[in-house]
Write an enzyme that holds these catalytic residues in place. Sequence first.
Site, PDB file in Angstrom:
ATOM      1  N   ASN A   9       0.864  -1.186   0.000  1.00  0.00           N
ATOM      2  CA  ASN A   9       0.000   0.000   0.000  1.00  0.00           C
ATOM      3  C   ASN A   9       0.897   1.232   0.000  1.00  0.00           C
ATOM      4  O   ASN A   9       1.493   1.565   1.023  1.00  0.00           O
ATOM      5  CB  ASN A   9      -0.904  -0.032   1.243  1.00  0.00           C
ATOM      6  CG  ASN A   9      -1.752   1.223   1.360  1.00  0.00           C
ATOM      7  OD1 ASN A   9      -1.801   2.049   0.453  1.00  0.00           O
ATOM      8  ND2 ASN A   9      -2.423   1.378   2.490  1.00  0.00           N
ATOM      9  N   LYS A  11       0.112   4.281  -0.291  1.00  0.00           N
ATOM     10  CA  LYS A  11      -0.531   5.470   0.303  1.00  0.00           C
ATOM     11  C   LYS A  11      -0.307   6.680  -0.618  1.00  0.00           C
ATOM     12  O   LYS A  11      -0.300   6.511  -1.830  1.00  0.00           O
ATOM     13  CB  LYS A  11      -0.030   5.675   1.730  1.00  0.00           C
ATOM     14  CG  LYS A  11      -0.159   4.388   2.556  1.00  0.00           C
ATOM     15  CD  LYS A  11       0.063   4.569   4.023  1.00  0.00           C
ATOM     16  CE  LYS A  11      -0.115   3.230   4.731  1.00  0.00           C
ATOM     17  NZ  LYS A  11       0.004   3.310   6.173  1.00  0.00           N
ATOM     18  N   HIS A  96      -9.405   1.413   5.213  1.00  0.00           N
ATOM     19  CA  HIS A  96      -8.100   1.559   5.873  1.00  0.00           C
ATOM     20  C   HIS A  96      -8.262   2.505   7.066  1.00  0.00           C
ATOM     21  O   HIS A  96      -9.056   3.442   7.003  1.00  0.00           O
ATOM     22  CB  HIS A  96      -7.075   2.107   4.876  1.00  0.00           C
ATOM     23  CG  HIS A  96      -5.676   2.037   5.401  1.00  0.00           C
ATOM     24  ND1 HIS A  96      -5.184   2.960   6.287  1.00  0.00           N
ATOM     25  CD2 HIS A  96      -4.683   1.138   5.202  1.00  0.00           C
ATOM     26  CE1 HIS A  96      -3.937   2.636   6.600  1.00  0.00           C
ATOM     27  NE2 HIS A  96      -3.613   1.535   5.947  1.00  0.00           N
ATOM     28  N   GLU A  98      -6.576   4.880   8.033  1.00  0.00           N
ATOM     29  CA  GLU A  98      -6.367   6.300   7.691  1.00  0.00           C
ATOM     30  C   GLU A  98      -7.632   6.886   7.075  1.00  0.00           C
ATOM     31  O   GLU A  98      -7.943   8.063   7.270  1.00  0.00           O
ATOM     32  CB  GLU A  98      -5.155   6.427   6.751  1.00  0.00           C
ATOM     33  CG  GLU A  98      -3.848   6.248   7.517  1.00  0.00           C
ATOM     34  CD  GLU A  98      -2.723   5.580   6.736  1.00  0.00           C
ATOM     35  OE1 GLU A  98      -2.774   5.563   5.502  1.00  0.00           O
ATOM     36  OE2 GLU A  98      -1.796   5.060   7.395  1.00  0.00           O
ATOM     37  N   GLU A 166      -5.113  -4.547  10.791  1.00  0.00           N
ATOM     38  CA  GLU A 166      -4.054  -3.548  10.938  1.00  0.00           C
ATOM     39  C   GLU A 166      -4.276  -2.778  12.233  1.00  0.00           C
ATOM     40  O   GLU A 166      -5.066  -1.834  12.263  1.00  0.00           O
ATOM     41  CB  GLU A 166      -4.082  -2.566   9.764  1.00  0.00           C
ATOM     42  CG  GLU A 166      -3.854  -3.209   8.417  1.00  0.00           C
ATOM     43  CD  GLU A 166      -3.270  -2.222   7.415  1.00  0.00           C
ATOM     44  OE1 GLU A 166      -2.209  -2.525   6.873  1.00  0.00           O
ATOM     45  OE2 GLU A 166      -3.852  -1.138   7.205  1.00  0.00           O
ATOM     46  N   GLY A 172       2.925   2.530  10.677  1.00  0.00           N
ATOM     47  CA  GLY A 172       3.883   3.613  10.474  1.00  0.00           C
ATOM     48  C   GLY A 172       4.637   4.001  11.733  1.00  0.00           C
ATOM     49  O   GLY A 172       5.312   5.024  11.779  1.00  0.00           O
ATOM     50  N   SER A 212       3.786  -2.034  10.280  1.00  0.00           N
ATOM     51  CA  SER A 212       5.239  -2.120  10.457  1.00  0.00           C
ATOM     52  C   SER A 212       5.821  -3.499  10.130  1.00  0.00           C
ATOM     53  O   SER A 212       6.717  -3.985  10.819  1.00  0.00           O
ATOM     54  CB  SER A 212       5.639  -1.678  11.871  1.00  0.00           C
ATOM     55  OG  SER A 212       5.264  -0.328  12.091  1.00  0.00           O
TER      56      SER A 212
HETATM   57  P1  13P Z   1       3.261   0.465   7.672  1.00  0.00           P
HETATM   58  O1  13P Z   1       3.745  -0.838   7.084  1.00  0.00           O
HETATM   59  O2  13P Z   1       3.990   1.662   7.160  1.00  0.00           O
HETATM   60  O3  13P Z   1       3.180   0.403   9.163  1.00  0.00           O
HETATM   61  O4  13P Z   1       1.739   0.656   7.141  1.00  0.00           O
HETATM   62  C1  13P Z   1       0.851  -0.386   7.233  1.00  0.00           C
HETATM   63  C2  13P Z   1      -0.353  -0.029   6.467  1.00  0.00           C
HETATM   64  O5  13P Z   1      -1.084   0.875   6.838  1.00  0.00           O
HETATM   65  C3  13P Z   1      -0.645  -0.770   5.227  1.00  0.00           C
HETATM   66  O6  13P Z   1      -1.923  -0.510   4.768  1.00  0.00           O
END
Ligand code: 13P
Length: 251
Positions: A9, A11, A96, A98, A166, A172, A212
């Site tokens: 992903n 983003k 997601h 976010e 997640e 992140g 992560s």
């Molecule tokens: P990270 O791997 O950067 O923690 O992000 C995970 C994520 O949100 C994948 O959709």
Amino acid sequence: MRTKIVVGNWKMNKTVEEGVGLTTAILELIGDGMADCEVGVAPPFTALDGVKRAIGRSGIRLVAQNCHHEDDGAYTGEVSVRMLDSLGCASVILGHSERRQLFGETSAVVNLKVKKALGAGLQAIMCVGETLDERERGVTEELVTGQVREGLDGVDDLENVVIAYEPVWAIGTGKTATPGQAQEVHASIRRTVRDIYGETVAGRLRIQYGGSVKPSNAAELFSMPDIDGGLIGGASLKAEDFAAIVRAACC
Ligand code: 13P
């Protein structure tokens, strides 16, 4: 035996040129080493077409990061499933954290999107997960179960559904859930799905872990019985790291 699925992903990262470069580099590194698993990349909308060309016939799946739940109309800035389908997308990430946290998406809206995506023949990767506060309050299972139930409300067939667990506190942050913590929630998601759809469907459903994931922890996470691959954020932006994570899932 469930086929592992690893999706990067991206983003809000990568221009068209950068995305094409990253895809080309990933392909060079993984070669034909993904025969036994499903691998996808989810560039921003603007890079989908370019990345699709770079993917060519390699078998990597083109994944979108979101869609709207209406067919078309006056929804400035939104993208429909028909548009994604016409670009060659095979899947779409929905709900997601976010999107939920920063753009106010509720499970009810996620549910509409899941149904719309499935109706268009796209695979729906539906994300669920708790915040740190929710984990500390001990409501992780209740919260995630609620997200799964609401997100799948009225969905009859899970053939084209993947759930991504997640934990928000692991996204992140560099703070990965331990394989044990992740396995516990994955098992509870599978129990919830079994309660609604029965043993066979639950046994077939793929549940990815995201938060992560790195080359150093991927193999251990993916070895857990209910973890069927990963949804990768930061590490998917580096070809070497993403390829290493794919190798961890495909071997
Ligand atoms: P990270 O791997 O950067 O923690 O992000 C995970 C994520 O949100 C994948 O959709």
